[in-house]
Design an enzyme around this catalytic site. Structure first.
Site, PDB file in Angstrom:
ATOM      1  N   GLU A  73      -0.695  11.844   7.789  1.00 27.77           N
ATOM      2  CA  GLU A  73      -0.936  11.359   6.428  1.00 27.77           C
ATOM      3  C   GLU A  73       0.329  11.386   5.599  1.00 27.77           C
ATOM      4  OE1 GLU A  73      -4.105  13.350   4.297  1.00 27.77           O
ATOM      5  OE2 GLU A  73      -3.411  12.617   2.354  1.00 27.77           O
ATOM      6  N   ASP A  75      -4.567  15.885   5.362  1.00 24.25           N
ATOM      7  CA  ASP A  75      -4.918  17.023   4.527  1.00 24.25           C
ATOM      8  C   ASP A  75      -6.397  17.363   4.697  1.00 24.25           C
ATOM      9  OD1 ASP A  75      -2.378  17.217   3.491  1.00 24.25           O
ATOM     10  OD2 ASP A  75      -2.848  16.166   1.618  1.00 24.25           O
ATOM     11  N   TYR A 130       4.355 -16.286  -8.193  1.00 19.45           N
ATOM     12  CA  TYR A 130       5.396 -16.830  -9.049  1.00 19.45           C
ATOM     13  C   TYR A 130       5.694 -18.306  -8.828  1.00 19.45           C
ATOM     14  CZ  TYR A 130       6.936 -13.043 -11.946  1.00 19.45           C
ATOM     15  OH  TYR A 130       7.014 -12.102 -12.926  1.00 19.45           O
TER      16      TYR A 130
END
Lengths: 414, 414
Positions: B243, B295, B157
């Site tokens: 996780e 997982d 910006y």
């Protein structure tokens, strides 16, 4: 190593920054904030009974775990005696559909009306849902007896065969909130945490005392379970609610909360339940005004409205999730010209943005506040939006050193 | 009010939980962990020069802010004298393309080779990028002199007109890391924070001393700027890298870190730069082994690999971002049968999952570890996956009270 005492000099362009010269001494601005604080402390939050709606609208409450447990147990007794008397069993489940929702302008939030439906175990069309309801009641009862917290995902996995997919167990969990008459967090089922807080606040999290002035730049993660949050103490004059992480970081690194005593909180985008509960608790216990710093686009205002008036799909819990009387500090559409945000830092609104903006103009909570309508009209008319970070075009610390102090000095909130 | 001392009794089904009877006393498990810790402390992390690659591969380093500043200043002098001698100016920019990347098995991570290209200001095809490079060098120099941290969005910006879109300023920022030879965080440009940490760790964040055993259930947000993190102290025996948020919450509420002393950390899904830097710093300064709980699906292993070997698009910084020798604790594909995870809690893998799994089997960092290949082959063969939360089918606290203790006891990591 680099440390906080090492800032060698301010941005090279400090003196050219627009509006810098308009800033009064900090003491003057602090006086403004003290006035704001006392007016917030004096205002009273209305309840359903204050506006005569307690018999036609329903609300859930934060209940202590023992009460949730005994509520479930008495439900179980009723079911057992109904079965023993040869009548099978059913639940009376409050409707959470849009047709049963109502925006109450005096309360400035969405509430649930009193329509219910019968969920009968002895009916082929409702037997599945009745079974799921009973199973989840059993699981929640187990959470009560062991007094631990789990996520909705954990709950789903305890009986995948029955629930089939998570939307089913999630939906019934919301039903159970309404049946028991308590919030989802009272059921010890919590959402993942997302928010962070920093600044002039102390509170206890699961028995540990947290001092949020000593949380460095990273801040303290907002706990997922509000019932283990307590003992809030603060000498802040207001709460600064920030939409985005980047602005939070800037203010946290600059320790803005020490210059103009405040508590800074962000959910990093869309507000999650934990952050909404935490904000409300701060507002209620500390009696502080809340000023919001969001992007100048329809989503910024939408986010502000979720904190303020609630989301439609959790309207039954709006009393606990919403924070009344949030002021829109910035970045407001009128700020773009007022603060001379360069054209190249403004972004054109997409068709979808404009549609969202026009939809918001039809919402009761926007219409209620004529100054907001005016700002939103300006946004839709100019078709321009801007992020908080657009202020970086005047230097990285323009937000904390000029824009916010000036906003506070001018009491420029709506 | 509910508090942590109030747990009235354990889950009703405690005694029926599979494998509960196999658990030995905590003291036995602690002895196992002490052995693990000392072996981790004894292992040495190799560098590029250890494997004879320091002349053909390049790496960036964490540099103190003064060195970054003087590096930029000498670059500016070289540019000025090149212009004054009538030759215009150009940058020599290391290539970050896939063709210039190399997986080094001895280091177990992806590094960047030494190809560079010339970015000439006096050439119509490179003038724009050369200008952006110079402008960002100037902005970073400004960050050095004022010693503040900003995000990539803030940087964009400051000159939207020149950068046009953020991918351009982001890309050049990575180039500048390579040119200056320092990490992106050394440039004082940080990513949004996402991770949280809890457990037996003390560290300083921007001058404040943080005790992560006293962070309640919410944990401490990991600071975005690693260079303001220091003074790490710990009596943990290992780091548990998790996780998902839900598992973190479970372990945090149960204060698992006190029973089997550890530090628990999560990035809530895809690892962000701040969490990766923080994990590495802990591993390096505290000499602790790292055990990963992800997982049982290809993405779990992929996440593990990003922590361990780095992501391809930041290979120039793999030396600072990666944590060597992470052990895969669980949930592993072989655990599904071993721990008798019910069929209905396993999920069928989609076509995309299977493809991702097969792609992973081709990756060097997987191939290097035959035990991982075996697990992954099993996953692809059975076409089944499972989330950590699947363990909730044996009770909400099965993870913290049976599964993890047993895994640690059996030294069941790969």
């Amino acid at each position: 190593m680099a440390d906080k005492n090492k800032r060698r000099r301010a941005d090279a362009d400090s003196d050219n920054r627009p509006f810098k010269s308009k800033l009064k001494p900090d003491a003057v601005i602090l006086q403004t904030l003290k006035t704001l604080k006392s007016s917030a402390a004096a205002s009273k939050t209305l309840t359903l009974s204050d506006v005569g709606l307690s018999s036609t609208c329903r609300e859930v409450a934060d209940l202590p775990i023992d009460e949730v447990q005994s509520e479930i147990e008495s439900l179980a007794y009723r079911i057992a005696s109904s079965i023993l008397s040869g009548e099978g069993f059913s639940f009376s489940v409050p409707s959470r559909s849009a047709a049963n929702q109502l925006y109450v302008s005096e309360l400035d939030r969405i509430v649930l009306k009193d329509k219910s439906s019968v969920r009968n175990f002895g009916n082929v069309s409702t037997v599945r849902k009745a079974t799921i309801t009973l199973r989840i009641l059993q699981l929640v009862h187990q959470l009560c007896t062991s007094n631990i917290h789990v996520t909705k995902r954990d709950l789903f996995y305890t009986d995948v065969k029955l629930f089939q997919d998570q939307t089913q167990s999630d939906g019934v969990l919301d039903d159970i909130s309404c049946i028991v008459g308590c919030t989802r967090s009272s059921l010890n089922v919590v959402a993942a945490e997302k928010g962070v807080v920093v600044g002039r606040l102390m509170f206890s999290d699961n028995g540990d005392m947290i001092d949020c002035t000593k949380m460095g730049m990273g801040g303290k993660a907002i706990p997922p379970n509000i019932d283990r949050v307590g003992d809030m103490q603060s000498d802040a004059l207001y709460i600064l609610l920030v939409e985005k992480d980047a602005a939070f970081m800037r203010l946290s690194e600059d320790r803005f909360y020490n210059r103009f005593p405040c508590i800074i909180v962000t959910a990093k985008g869309q507000p999650d339940v934990a952050t909404r509960l935490f904000l409300r608790k701060m507002k209620m216990e500390l009696n502080l005004p809340v000023l919001a710093l969001v992007d100048s686009d329809p989503y910024g205002l939408k986010i502000l409205s979720v904190y303020g008036c609630g989301s439609k799909n959790m309207s039954y819990d709006s009393g606990n999730l919403t924070t009344p009387d949030i002021k829109w500090l910035g970045i407001r559409p009128s700020d773009l010209d007022k603060y001379k945000i360069p054209e190249q830092c403004r972004l054109p609104m997409t068709e979808q943005d404009i549609k969202t903006g026009k939809d918001l103009l039809e919402e009761d909570f926007v219409k209620k506040n004529p100054a907001w309508v005016e700002e939103l009209n300006l946004m839709v008319k100019t078709k321009q939006k801007a992020e908080i970070q657009a202020l970086s075009s005047f230097g990285f610390q323009y937000l904390s050193e000029v824009y916010l102090p000036l906003k506070l000095q001018e009491q420029d909130w709506l």
